[in-house]
Write a protein that holds these residues in place. Sequence first.
Motif, PDB file in Angstrom:
ATOM      1  N   MET A   1      57.185  34.785 109.904  1.00  0.00           N
ATOM      2  CA  MET A   1      56.662  33.510 109.396  1.00  0.00           C
ATOM      3  C   MET A   1      57.245  32.322 110.154  1.00  0.00           C
ATOM      4  O   MET A   1      56.539  31.343 110.418  1.00  0.00           O
ATOM      5  N   LEU A   2      58.504  32.393 110.498  1.00  0.00           N
ATOM      6  CA  LEU A   2      59.124  31.294 111.245  1.00  0.00           C
ATOM      7  C   LEU A   2      58.569  31.191 112.664  1.00  0.00           C
ATOM      8  O   LEU A   2      58.731  30.161 113.322  1.00  0.00           O
ATOM      9  N   LYS A   3      57.897  32.234 113.107  1.00  0.00           N
ATOM     10  CA  LYS A   3      57.221  32.198 114.410  1.00  0.00           C
ATOM     11  C   LYS A   3      55.759  31.780 114.258  1.00  0.00           C
ATOM     12  O   LYS A   3      55.047  31.660 115.260  1.00  0.00           O
ATOM     13  N   GLY A   4      55.314  31.577 113.008  1.00  0.00           N
ATOM     14  CA  GLY A   4      53.957  31.096 112.777  1.00  0.00           C
ATOM     15  C   GLY A   4      53.012  32.095 112.168  1.00  0.00           C
ATOM     16  O   GLY A   4      51.858  31.774 111.876  1.00  0.00           O
ATOM     17  N   SER A   5      53.458  33.340 111.959  1.00  0.00           N
ATOM     18  CA  SER A   5      52.575  34.383 111.462  1.00  0.00           C
ATOM     19  C   SER A   5      52.445  34.341 109.946  1.00  0.00           C
ATOM     20  O   SER A   5      53.342  33.900 109.240  1.00  0.00           O
ATOM     21  N   TYR A   6      51.313  34.834 109.437  1.00  0.00           N
ATOM     22  CA  TYR A   6      51.137  35.053 108.003  1.00  0.00           C
ATOM     23  C   TYR A   6      51.596  36.449 107.597  1.00  0.00           C
ATOM     24  O   TYR A   6      51.798  36.724 106.418  1.00  0.00           O
ATOM     25  N   THR A   7      51.710  37.346 108.573  1.00  0.00           N
ATOM     26  CA  THR A   7      51.884  38.762 108.277  1.00  0.00           C
ATOM     27  C   THR A   7      53.195  39.306 108.829  1.00  0.00           C
ATOM     28  O   THR A   7      53.755  38.779 109.786  1.00  0.00           O
ATOM     29  N   GLU A   8      53.649  40.406 108.237  1.00  0.00           N
ATOM     30  CA  GLU A   8      54.818  41.110 108.759  1.00  0.00           C
ATOM     31  C   GLU A   8      54.436  41.939 109.976  1.00  0.00           C
ATOM     32  O   GLU A   8      55.176  42.017 110.948  1.00  0.00           O
ATOM     33  N   ASP A   9      53.249  42.564 109.931  1.00  0.00           N
ATOM     34  CA  ASP A   9      52.744  43.284 111.098  1.00  0.00           C
ATOM     35  C   ASP A   9      52.327  42.294 112.171  1.00  0.00           C
ATOM     36  O   ASP A   9      52.151  41.096 111.907  1.00  0.00           O
ATOM     37  N   ASN A  10      52.126  42.789 113.377  1.00  0.00           N
ATOM     38  CA  ASN A  10      51.716  41.927 114.486  1.00  0.00           C
ATOM     39  C   ASN A  10      50.211  41.712 114.449  1.00  0.00           C
ATOM     40  O   ASN A  10      49.438  42.565 114.885  1.00  0.00           O
ATOM     41  N   THR A  11      49.795  40.574 113.887  1.00  0.00           N
ATOM     42  CA  THR A  11      48.378  40.222 113.830  1.00  0.00           C
ATOM     43  C   THR A  11      48.190  38.818 114.405  1.00  0.00           C
ATOM     44  O   THR A  11      49.156  38.128 114.726  1.00  0.00           O
ATOM     45  N   ALA A  12      46.938  38.420 114.505  1.00  0.00           N
ATOM     46  CA  ALA A  12      46.626  37.089 115.029  1.00  0.00           C
ATOM     47  C   ALA A  12      46.575  36.035 113.935  1.00  0.00           C
ATOM     48  O   ALA A  12      46.292  34.865 114.215  1.00  0.00           O
ATOM     49  N   TYR A  13      46.879  36.414 112.693  1.00  0.00           N
ATOM     50  CA  TYR A  13      46.694  35.501 111.573  1.00  0.00           C
ATOM     51  C   TYR A  13      47.924  34.632 111.352  1.00  0.00           C
ATOM     52  O   TYR A  13      49.036  35.127 111.178  1.00  0.00           O
ATOM     53  N   GLY A  14      47.698  33.307 111.349  1.00  0.00           N
ATOM     54  CA  GLY A  14      48.793  32.384 111.132  1.00  0.00           C
ATOM     55  C   GLY A  14      48.546  31.045 111.795  1.00  0.00           C
ATOM     56  O   GLY A  14      47.459  30.772 112.310  1.00  0.00           O
ATOM     57  N   ASN A  15      49.560  30.193 111.767  1.00  0.00           N
ATOM     58  CA  ASN A  15      49.510  28.879 112.429  1.00  0.00           C
ATOM     59  C   ASN A  15      50.536  28.875 113.556  1.00  0.00           C
ATOM     60  O   ASN A  15      51.683  28.495 113.371  1.00  0.00           O
TER      61      ASN A  15
END
Length: 213
Positions: free
Chosen positions: A146-160
Amino acid sequence: MQIKTIDLWTEKNVNHYECFNGAFVDGFENNKNPFDRYKIVKNCNCIITTNKEDLNITNKHNAIIFYNNNIPVRLLVINKDTEIEKCIEIALEQNFNNKTVKELYEEKNIKTTSIDMNEKPIYNNSDNKKEIDVGSCDRWNLLYNMLKGSYTEDNTAYGNYKNDKYEFITNIQIKYKLETDTETFIIEHKCAFINEIKTRIIPIQENSKLTSN
Protein backbone atom coordinates in the motif's frame (compact mmCIF):
# COMPACT_ATOMS: atom_id res chain seq x y z
CA MET A 1 -20.20 -13.18 15.63
CA GLN A 2 -18.17 -10.03 16.35
CA ILE A 3 -15.22 -9.20 14.11
CA LYS A 4 -12.60 -6.65 15.18
CA THR A 5 -10.06 -7.02 12.38
CA ILE A 6 -10.41 -8.10 8.75
CA ASP A 7 -9.10 -7.46 5.24
CA LEU A 8 -11.21 -4.31 4.79
CA TRP A 9 -11.89 -2.64 1.43
CA THR A 10 -13.68 0.72 1.11
CA GLU A 11 -15.25 1.75 -2.19
CA LYS A 12 -14.39 5.39 -2.80
CA ASN A 13 -16.63 6.33 -5.73
CA VAL A 14 -19.88 4.87 -7.05
CA ASN A 15 -19.06 1.97 -9.38
CA HIS A 16 -15.38 1.94 -8.40
CA TYR A 17 -14.52 -1.03 -10.62
CA GLU A 18 -10.87 -1.09 -9.60
CA CYS A 19 -11.84 -1.66 -5.97
CA PHE A 20 -14.07 -4.61 -6.90
CA ASN A 21 -11.45 -6.04 -9.26
CA GLY A 22 -8.81 -5.99 -6.55
CA ALA A 23 -11.06 -7.43 -3.85
CA PHE A 24 -12.16 -10.32 -6.07
CA VAL A 25 -8.66 -11.33 -7.20
CA ASP A 26 -6.28 -10.55 -4.32
CA GLY A 27 -4.85 -13.59 -2.55
CA PHE A 28 -4.98 -16.18 -5.34
CA GLU A 29 -1.31 -15.96 -6.31
CA ASN A 30 0.76 -19.14 -5.90
CA ASN A 31 -2.38 -21.29 -6.00
CA LYS A 32 -3.66 -20.00 -2.67
CA ASN A 33 -7.34 -20.10 -1.64
CA PRO A 34 -8.12 -16.88 0.25
CA PHE A 35 -11.87 -17.58 0.48
CA ASP A 36 -14.44 -20.20 -0.53
CA ARG A 37 -17.65 -18.15 -0.70
CA TYR A 38 -18.94 -14.60 -0.58
CA LYS A 39 -22.17 -12.97 0.55
CA ILE A 40 -23.68 -9.81 -0.93
CA VAL A 41 -25.39 -7.67 1.71
CA LYS A 42 -27.74 -5.04 0.29
CA ASN A 43 -29.34 -2.03 2.00
CA CYS A 44 -27.29 -2.15 5.18
CA ASN A 45 -25.54 0.63 7.10
CA CYS A 46 -21.79 0.68 7.57
CA ILE A 47 -21.38 3.61 9.95
CA ILE A 48 -17.99 5.30 9.58
CA THR A 49 -16.88 7.82 12.20
CA THR A 50 -13.67 9.77 12.61
CA ASN A 51 -12.21 12.42 14.92
CA LYS A 52 -11.05 14.52 11.94
CA GLU A 53 -13.63 16.90 10.48
CA ASP A 54 -11.69 17.30 7.23
CA LEU A 55 -11.46 13.54 6.64
CA ASN A 56 -14.27 12.63 4.26
CA ILE A 57 -15.31 8.97 4.40
CA THR A 58 -19.02 8.56 3.75
CA ASN A 59 -21.14 5.83 5.29
CA LYS A 60 -21.60 2.83 3.01
CA HIS A 61 -24.92 1.09 2.34
CA ASN A 62 -24.03 -2.24 0.75
CA ALA A 63 -21.32 -4.80 1.43
CA ILE A 64 -19.73 -8.03 0.30
CA ILE A 65 -18.33 -10.45 2.90
CA PHE A 66 -15.85 -13.11 1.81
CA TYR A 67 -15.55 -16.28 3.92
CA ASN A 68 -13.06 -19.08 4.40
CA ASN A 69 -14.49 -22.08 6.29
CA ASN A 70 -17.40 -19.84 7.38
CA ILE A 71 -15.03 -17.28 8.94
CA PRO A 72 -15.22 -13.74 7.49
CA VAL A 73 -11.82 -12.92 5.99
CA ARG A 74 -12.54 -9.94 3.74
CA LEU A 75 -15.10 -7.15 3.85
CA LEU A 76 -15.87 -4.78 0.98
CA VAL A 77 -18.12 -1.85 1.94
CA ILE A 78 -19.96 -0.25 -0.96
CA ASN A 79 -21.72 2.98 -1.84
CA LYS A 80 -25.52 3.16 -1.93
CA ASP A 81 -25.89 3.75 -5.68
CA THR A 82 -23.22 1.35 -6.91
CA GLU A 83 -24.44 -1.22 -9.46
CA ILE A 84 -23.19 -4.19 -7.49
CA GLU A 85 -24.03 -6.94 -9.99
CA LYS A 86 -22.38 -5.03 -12.84
CA CYS A 87 -19.23 -4.39 -10.80
CA ILE A 88 -19.04 -8.06 -9.82
CA GLU A 89 -19.55 -9.12 -13.44
CA ILE A 90 -16.64 -6.92 -14.54
CA ALA A 91 -14.47 -8.24 -11.69
CA LEU A 92 -15.19 -11.83 -12.71
CA GLU A 93 -14.36 -11.09 -16.36
CA GLN A 94 -10.81 -9.95 -15.57
CA ASN A 95 -7.93 -12.22 -16.54
CA PHE A 96 -5.94 -14.21 -14.03
CA ASN A 97 -3.23 -16.71 -15.07
CA ASN A 98 -4.61 -17.16 -18.60
CA LYS A 99 -8.21 -17.62 -17.49
CA THR A 100 -11.03 -15.42 -16.23
CA VAL A 101 -11.65 -14.96 -12.53
CA LYS A 102 -15.09 -16.48 -13.13
CA GLU A 103 -13.44 -19.66 -14.43
CA LEU A 104 -11.11 -19.64 -11.42
CA TYR A 105 -14.09 -19.36 -9.06
CA GLU A 106 -15.84 -22.24 -10.86
CA GLU A 107 -12.72 -24.41 -10.55
CA LYS A 108 -12.49 -23.67 -6.84
CA ASN A 109 -16.26 -24.01 -6.37
CA ILE A 110 -16.61 -20.55 -4.83
CA LYS A 111 -20.29 -19.97 -4.09
CA THR A 112 -22.26 -16.77 -3.58
CA THR A 113 -25.41 -15.78 -1.70
CA SER A 114 -27.28 -12.51 -1.27
CA ILE A 115 -29.39 -10.95 1.48
CA ASP A 116 -31.28 -7.67 1.77
CA MET A 117 -31.23 -5.99 5.19
CA ASN A 118 -33.89 -3.49 4.05
CA GLU A 119 -32.44 -0.79 6.29
CA LYS A 120 -33.12 2.90 5.77
CA PRO A 121 -29.82 4.57 4.79
CA ILE A 122 -28.01 6.52 7.50
CA TYR A 123 -25.69 9.29 6.35
CA ASN A 124 -22.81 11.02 8.08
CA ASN A 125 -21.54 14.56 7.51
CA SER A 126 -18.81 13.65 5.01
CA ASP A 127 -18.73 15.23 1.56
CA ASN A 128 -18.80 12.49 -1.07
CA LYS A 129 -17.32 14.89 -3.64
CA LYS A 130 -14.19 15.09 -1.47
CA GLU A 131 -14.08 11.41 -0.50
CA ILE A 132 -10.59 10.24 0.42
CA ASP A 133 -9.22 6.94 -0.89
CA VAL A 134 -9.05 4.60 2.13
CA GLY A 135 -6.77 1.56 2.34
CA SER A 136 -7.45 0.05 5.75
CA CYS A 137 -4.55 -2.22 6.66
CA ASP A 138 -4.38 -5.31 8.90
CA ARG A 139 -1.05 -7.00 8.00
CA TRP A 140 2.56 -6.19 7.17
CA ASN A 141 2.84 -7.45 3.58
CA LEU A 142 -0.23 -5.47 2.58
CA LEU A 143 1.13 -2.33 4.28
CA TYR A 144 4.38 -2.56 2.32
CA ASN A 145 2.47 -2.73 -0.96
CA MET A 146 0.00 0.00 0.00
CA LEU A 147 2.83 2.41 0.75
CA LYS A 148 4.02 1.77 -2.80
CA GLY A 149 0.57 2.67 -4.14
CA SER A 150 -1.06 -0.75 -4.48
CA TYR A 151 -4.55 -1.75 -3.33
CA THR A 152 -3.56 -5.41 -3.12
CA GLU A 153 -1.09 -7.65 -1.34
CA ASP A 154 -0.52 -9.64 -4.54
CA ASN A 155 1.24 -7.99 -7.47
CA THR A 156 -1.58 -6.41 -9.47
CA ALA A 157 -2.08 -3.21 -11.43
CA TYR A 158 -4.76 -1.94 -9.04
CA GLY A 159 -3.95 1.16 -7.02
CA ASN A 160 -2.79 4.78 -7.16
CA TYR A 161 0.82 4.55 -8.27
CA LYS A 162 1.87 8.20 -7.95
CA ASN A 163 5.07 7.86 -5.90
CA ASP A 164 3.36 9.66 -3.03
CA LYS A 165 5.21 10.39 0.17
CA TYR A 166 3.32 9.45 3.31
CA GLU A 167 3.22 11.04 6.74
CA PHE A 168 2.49 8.92 9.81
CA ILE A 169 -0.25 10.34 12.04
CA THR A 170 -0.83 9.04 15.56
CA ASN A 171 -3.81 11.12 16.74
CA ILE A 172 -6.41 9.84 14.31
CA GLN A 173 -9.42 7.63 14.97
CA ILE A 174 -11.51 5.93 12.31
CA LYS A 175 -14.20 3.41 13.20
CA TYR A 176 -16.28 1.18 10.94
CA LYS A 177 -19.39 -0.48 12.36
CA LEU A 178 -21.59 -2.80 10.34
CA GLU A 179 -24.26 -5.24 11.49
CA THR A 180 -25.49 -7.96 9.13
CA ASP A 181 -27.77 -10.93 9.64
CA THR A 182 -25.00 -12.96 11.30
CA GLU A 183 -22.07 -10.61 12.03
CA THR A 184 -21.16 -7.41 13.80
CA PHE A 185 -18.06 -5.74 12.40
CA ILE A 186 -16.38 -3.17 14.64
CA ILE A 187 -13.10 -2.18 12.99
CA GLU A 188 -11.15 0.53 14.79
CA HIS A 189 -8.08 2.47 13.66
CA LYS A 190 -6.04 4.84 15.88
CA CYS A 191 -3.14 5.80 13.60
CA ALA A 192 -2.62 6.13 9.86
CA PHE A 193 -0.35 7.01 6.97
CA ILE A 194 -1.63 9.84 4.78
CA ASN A 195 -0.16 11.18 1.56
CA GLU A 196 1.00 14.77 1.22
CA ILE A 197 -1.93 15.95 -0.89
CA LYS A 198 -4.47 14.27 1.45
CA THR A 199 -6.09 12.10 -1.23
CA ARG A 200 -5.07 8.68 0.14
CA ILE A 201 -5.06 7.37 3.70
CA ILE A 202 -3.86 4.03 5.06
CA PRO A 203 -5.34 3.61 8.56
CA ILE A 204 -3.88 0.85 10.74
CA GLN A 205 -6.35 -1.54 12.32
CA GLU A 206 -6.09 -1.38 16.09
CA ASN A 207 -6.75 -5.08 16.71
CA SER A 208 -4.67 -6.48 13.86
CA LYS A 209 -1.26 -8.12 13.54
CA LEU A 210 0.19 -4.66 12.89
CA THR A 211 -0.41 -3.59 16.48
CA SER A 212 0.10 -6.86 18.35
CA ASN A 213 3.31 -7.44 20.30
